[in-house]
Write an enzyme that holds these catalytic residues in place. Structure first.
Site, PDB file in Angstrom:
ATOM      1  N   GLY A  50     130.590  77.621  89.386  1.00 36.14           N
ATOM      2  CA  GLY A  50     129.631  76.539  89.151  1.00 36.14           C
ATOM      3  C   GLY A  50     128.213  77.056  89.156  1.00 36.14           C
ATOM      4  O   GLY A  50     127.972  78.269  89.144  1.00 36.14           O
TER       5      GLY A  50
ATOM      6  N   TYR B  35     131.689  59.861  96.503  1.00 37.69           N
ATOM      7  CA  TYR B  35     131.244  61.231  96.741  1.00 37.69           C
ATOM      8  C   TYR B  35     130.704  61.369  98.167  1.00 37.69           C
ATOM      9  O   TYR B  35     131.062  62.294  98.895  1.00 37.69           O
ATOM     10  CB  TYR B  35     130.160  61.585  95.727  1.00 37.69           C
ATOM     11  CG  TYR B  35     129.543  62.951  95.928  1.00 37.69           C
ATOM     12  CD1 TYR B  35     128.345  63.097  96.616  1.00 37.69           C
ATOM     13  CD2 TYR B  35     130.157  64.097  95.424  1.00 37.69           C
ATOM     14  CE1 TYR B  35     127.784  64.345  96.802  1.00 37.69           C
ATOM     15  CE2 TYR B  35     129.601  65.347  95.608  1.00 37.69           C
ATOM     16  CZ  TYR B  35     128.407  65.470  96.297  1.00 37.69           C
ATOM     17  OH  TYR B  35     127.851  66.709  96.489  1.00 37.69           O
TER      18      TYR B  35
ATOM     19  N   LYS C  26     132.124  63.733 101.280  1.00 31.31           N
ATOM     20  CA  LYS C  26     131.324  64.814 101.847  1.00 31.31           C
ATOM     21  C   LYS C  26     131.089  64.607 103.346  1.00 31.31           C
ATOM     22  O   LYS C  26     131.108  65.552 104.124  1.00 31.31           O
ATOM     23  CB  LYS C  26     129.972  64.907 101.120  1.00 31.31           C
ATOM     24  CG  LYS C  26     130.064  65.530  99.739  1.00 31.31           C
ATOM     25  CD  LYS C  26     130.449  66.999  99.814  1.00 31.31           C
ATOM     26  CE  LYS C  26     130.334  67.694  98.478  1.00 31.31           C
ATOM     27  NZ  LYS C  26     130.617  69.141  98.584  1.00 31.31           N
TER      28      LYS C  26
ATOM     29  N   PRO D 127     121.960  71.182 101.057  1.00 26.89           N
ATOM     30  CA  PRO D 127     120.850  71.355 100.130  1.00 26.89           C
ATOM     31  C   PRO D 127     120.362  70.008  99.615  1.00 26.89           C
ATOM     32  O   PRO D 127     121.108  69.034  99.613  1.00 26.89           O
ATOM     33  CB  PRO D 127     121.468  72.153  98.971  1.00 26.89           C
ATOM     34  CG  PRO D 127     122.939  72.159  99.188  1.00 26.89           C
ATOM     35  CD  PRO D 127     123.270  71.454 100.455  1.00 26.89           C
ATOM     36  N   THR D 128     119.129  69.972  99.176  1.00 27.88           N
ATOM     37  CA  THR D 128     118.629  68.795  98.459  1.00 27.88           C
ATOM     38  C   THR D 128     118.992  68.955  96.981  1.00 27.88           C
ATOM     39  O   THR D 128     119.875  69.735  96.651  1.00 27.88           O
ATOM     40  CB  THR D 128     117.111  68.654  98.639  1.00 27.88           C
ATOM     41  OG1 THR D 128     116.498  69.931  98.415  1.00 27.88           O
ATOM     42  CG2 THR D 128     116.761  68.197 100.037  1.00 27.88           C
ATOM     43  N   ASN D 129     118.303  68.240  96.084  1.00 29.62           N
ATOM     44  CA  ASN D 129     118.684  68.316  94.668  1.00 29.62           C
ATOM     45  C   ASN D 129     118.584  69.736  94.116  1.00 29.62           C
ATOM     46  O   ASN D 129     117.519  70.334  94.058  1.00 29.62           O
ATOM     47  CB  ASN D 129     117.778  67.405  93.821  1.00 29.62           C
ATOM     48  CG  ASN D 129     118.264  65.969  93.834  1.00 29.62           C
ATOM     49  OD1 ASN D 129     118.491  65.410  94.891  1.00 29.62           O
ATOM     50  ND2 ASN D 129     118.437  65.388  92.674  1.00 29.62           N
TER      51      ASN D 129
ATOM     52  N   HIS E  38     122.890  65.691  86.517  1.00 29.71           N
ATOM     53  CA  HIS E  38     121.824  65.356  87.461  1.00 29.71           C
ATOM     54  C   HIS E  38     120.502  65.312  86.712  1.00 29.71           C
ATOM     55  O   HIS E  38     120.418  65.676  85.535  1.00 29.71           O
ATOM     56  CB  HIS E  38     121.768  66.399  88.581  1.00 29.71           C
ATOM     57  CG  HIS E  38     122.885  66.263  89.563  1.00 29.71           C
ATOM     58  ND1 HIS E  38     123.994  67.071  89.530  1.00 29.71           N
ATOM     59  CD2 HIS E  38     123.069  65.396  90.594  1.00 29.71           C
ATOM     60  CE1 HIS E  38     124.811  66.715  90.517  1.00 29.71           C
ATOM     61  NE2 HIS E  38     124.274  65.711  91.168  1.00 29.71           N
TER      62      HIS E  38
ATOM     63  N   ARG F 247     111.749  63.328  94.857  1.00 31.79           N
ATOM     64  CA  ARG F 247     112.804  64.247  95.222  1.00 31.79           C
ATOM     65  C   ARG F 247     112.228  65.595  95.658  1.00 31.79           C
ATOM     66  O   ARG F 247     111.148  66.006  95.224  1.00 31.79           O
ATOM     67  CB  ARG F 247     113.761  64.511  94.047  1.00 31.79           C
ATOM     68  CG  ARG F 247     114.544  63.306  93.547  1.00 31.79           C
ATOM     69  CD  ARG F 247     115.633  62.916  94.535  1.00 31.79           C
ATOM     70  NE  ARG F 247     116.465  61.820  94.031  1.00 31.79           N
ATOM     71  CZ  ARG F 247     116.225  60.525  94.243  1.00 31.79           C
ATOM     72  NH1 ARG F 247     115.171  60.152  94.964  1.00 31.79           N
ATOM     73  NH2 ARG F 247     117.036  59.616  93.751  1.00 31.79           N
TER      74      ARG F 247
ATOM     75  N   ASP G 164     117.193  53.259  89.141  1.00 28.99           N
ATOM     76  CA  ASP G 164     116.489  54.433  89.656  1.00 28.99           C
ATOM     77  C   ASP G 164     117.315  55.201  90.678  1.00 28.99           C
ATOM     78  O   ASP G 164     116.977  56.320  91.041  1.00 28.99           O
ATOM     79  CB  ASP G 164     115.187  53.996  90.361  1.00 28.99           C
ATOM     80  CG  ASP G 164     113.985  54.007  89.431  1.00 28.99           C
ATOM     81  OD1 ASP G 164     113.005  53.310  89.739  1.00 28.99           O
ATOM     82  OD2 ASP G 164     114.028  54.717  88.412  1.00 28.99           O
TER      83      ASP G 164
END
Lengths: 333, 320
Positions: free
Chosen positions: A30, A155, A159, A182-184, A198, A227, A289
């Site tokens: 990935g 999801y 997780k 992790p963040t985005n 994403h 973000r 959003d």
């Protein structure tokens, strides 16, 4: 949350330089796996063997295939990245499939890792799984303090169960299982599908299309959400640090600092400029959003890594756009 | 084809347990002609295995499912094997719901428990509060496995339109329970201790201080309410099945009723070195009372007496 510790993290040795370690990475093909492979090439130590597997090597939803592929390599350490992931709009449609797929994969991988007595297993959570109704900045311990945003309940709960499994396996069997958050994430080799991606890869692909077709860029949502974005190569370096050095049973956020949070509107401006797009930009405010903000605190990360320097977002996006354009034919779209 | 669509084939997983046997008793008494009830036990299929689960579903082709099968146990067992509680129950639940969806089952009622609610909470607890915080440490694994049923019900409904729902009973008791003093729940554990005090002349000692408070629901009442849920309750969100708040009692009061049921002469002893678990878990049954304002629960004293009599009559074969 108070738990009895069967294994005190302070007793766990960090890598002894000449002791052989075999690190198996699931979900190795990935976006993050891709970045890890490249960083490992440069940063690999002589006593380390790194193995990257993906779904072609075995379907981790099946316990027998999971056992077969993991036992083939008998890893001492596992980085568990394999997961069904997608952007918000796909999550809304396929909540059930995402939940069940991830639940199967995770229960199977954990069971086998426990059976073969892996020394450390690190899995990957995500900031979107945190409670929707929360104060900011979010800290690691808030994970179970409320329901996650409805758009990703499948999801998110699958997780969150990784965190639950970490604690239960540690309590009952003394397993050294933990998670990083992790963040985005963005970078080369992402899923750039227009429908399912994403926000960053989706935008990059859209702008690419609009440039070619000379059409205005329509961005879904108002552009107001905020973000923290982390470049895949930066996350790869942090994950390598974690597998070598991090033994705390509590989760840890990996993210750029709070001051580096940006709005979707600012992000659009960067992607447009770095792509050389000259057309009109319009926001379709009828589209949802998602979460307005998910600001996380990097206090814990900075305690361990006060000097870690992240790739500036403009540079990361530039590199991702370059990769996308060079690999358009084979990229996941 | 007329009439066939109205006929229900109802598969009860965990059918040999406390609640399953109560449903069996009530369904046999009611004997409705449009309902065929099948009670499964673990010897019929290991529901932790997907293929075994599929095979049993294909054999019976249920139109409706009451999903009771679970690894359950009292406080002390949870403290020992938290992880097994999580993993076994997650596997069972995933497999059963997946097969229900694959076979087009029209309605599924799964069984949760009030112990899965957040530990740090206001009282009384109601159905909307499930995800508002982590559950009590003592049954972390079990609680999350059960919470995931609520999540899966919602996800299956959102994506596939499935009608999977759940009930949340408070502490259940009755005949056919697991009466193990080590691993059982508080009520059967106390009833067994009462039996031993009477027949083996052992002092009747309660673990803990006796101060925790609980709402107890008799298995026969729960059976009737689960059958009502299967037939009439149309929401996807769970419903608490419990006696009213006013009928909450302390462990000490229960111990006194058990002492009475066995006609014991000596005072009840308390070992306060043992853990009490959650001090209270008061649940609101206002949602249930909205639907069934007149339902009459079996009085606690009577339920305890009947359960004690059952244990006396079945001691050799009872699970302990």
């Amino acid at each position: 949350m108070r738990f009895h510790r069967f294994v005190d993290p302070k007793d766990l040795p960090n890598f002894i330089m000449d002791e052989k370690v075999t690190i198996l990475v699931t979900g190795g093909s990935g976006m993050l796996g891709y970045a890890l492979q490249r960083v490992v090439k440069v940063e690999k130590r002589p006593n380390e063997e790194w193995i990257f597997i993906n779904s072609k090597d075995g379907d981790l939803r099946d316990i027998n295939q999971t056992r077969k592929v993991i036992e083939k390599y008998m890893p001492t350490h596992v980085l568990h990245l394999a997961s069904a992931v997608s952007g918000m709009f796909r999550n809304i449609k396929f909540n059930s499939d995402v939940l069940l797929t991830n639940q199967s994969i995770n229960t199977n991988v954990y069971q086998v890792c426990k059976d073969i007595k892996v020394k450390k297993l690190i899995s990957c959570l995500s900031t979107c799984i945190y409670p929707d109704n929360v104060t900011y900045p979010i800290t690691e311990s808030m994970l179970h303090n409320g329901a996650p945003h409805i758009t990703s309940i499948g999801y998110s709960f699958s997780k969150r169960m990784l965190d639950v499994m970490n604690r239960c396996y540690r309590m009952q069997y003394g397993c050294n299982f933990l998670s990083v958050i992790p963040t985005n994430l963005y970078g080369p080799n992402d899923n750039f599908s227009l429908e399912d991606a994403h926000v960053i890869p989706g935008l990059i692909h859209k702008v690419h299309r609009c440039k070619k077709e000379d059409t205005p860029l329509i961005v879904w949502g108002t552009g107001k959400p905020l973000r923290q974005f982390i470049f895949s190569y930066d996350l790869a370096k942090l994950m390598i640090w974690a597998i070598r050095e991090y033994n705390d049973e509590e989760n840890i956020f990996f993210s750029v600092d709070e001051d580096d949070e940006i709005s979707i509107k600012e992000l659009v401006e960067i992607v447009v400029e770095e792509s050389g797009f000259k057309g009109d930009v319009v926001f379709d405010e009828t589209k949802t959003d998602g979460q307005y903000k998910k600001t996380v605190s990097t206090a814990k990360m900075r305690q361990f890594l006060p000097d870690f320097k992240f790739t500036p977002i403009r540079e990361g996006i530039r590199e991702t756009i370059r990769w996308f354009e060079e690999n358009y034919e084979t990229a996941r779209t | 084809m007329n009439g066939i669509s109205k006929h229900k084939v109802i598969l009860v997983t965990g059918g040999s347990g406390l609640v399953g046997q109560a449903i069996k008793k009530v369904s046999e008494e009611e004997n409705r002609s449009d309902e065929k009830w099948i009670f499964l036990a673990s010897k019929d299929a290991d529901l932790r295995d997907l293929e075994e689960t599929r095979a049993i579903f294909k054999e019976y082709k249920p139109t409706h499912v009451v999903h009771l099968a679970a690894m359950v146990g009292g406080l002390y067992k949870h403290l020992k094997v938290n992880c097994d509680f999580l993993i076994f129950n997650v596997r069972i639940n995933d497999n059963v719901l997946q097969c229900c969806k694959e076979m087009g089952v029209k309605k599924v009622v799964s069984c949760l428990s009030t112990c899965i609610f957040p530990d740090d909470t206001t009282y009384p607890i109601n159905e909307t509060m499930i995800h508002d915080g982590p559950p009590h440490d003592s049954n972390f694994g079990y609680s999350y496995a059960k919470r995931m049923i609520v999540v899966m019900n919602r996800a299956y409904n959102m994506q596939y339109g499935c009608r999977f729902t759940s009930v949340i009973p408070t502490n259940i008791y009755g005949p056919n329970d697991n009466f193990s003093v080590e691993d059982g729940h508080v009520m059967p554990g106390l009833i067994h201790k009462g039996y031993l005090a009477k027949h083996k002349n052992i002092p009747f000692t309660v673990c803990g201080t006796g101060t925790p408070r609980r709402q107890f629901i008799y298995s026969i009442d729960l059976a009737k309410l689960i059958m009502w849920t299967l037939r009439e309750y149309d929401e996807i969100d769970p419903i608490i099945l419990s006696v009213d708040k006013e009928d909450e009692v302390s462990v000490q009061e229960v111990a006194e009723m058990v002492k009475e049921a066995f006609d014991l002469k000596d005072e009840v002893q308390y070992d306060s070195s043992k853990s009490d678990g959650q001090i209270k878990k008061t649940a609101s049954n206002s949602k249930l009372r909205k639907y069934l304002p007149d339902y009459k629960f079996t009085p606690l004293r009577q339920g305890i007496k009947e359960t004690a009599e059952w244990l006396e009559a079945h001691y050799e074969t009872a699970r302990k």
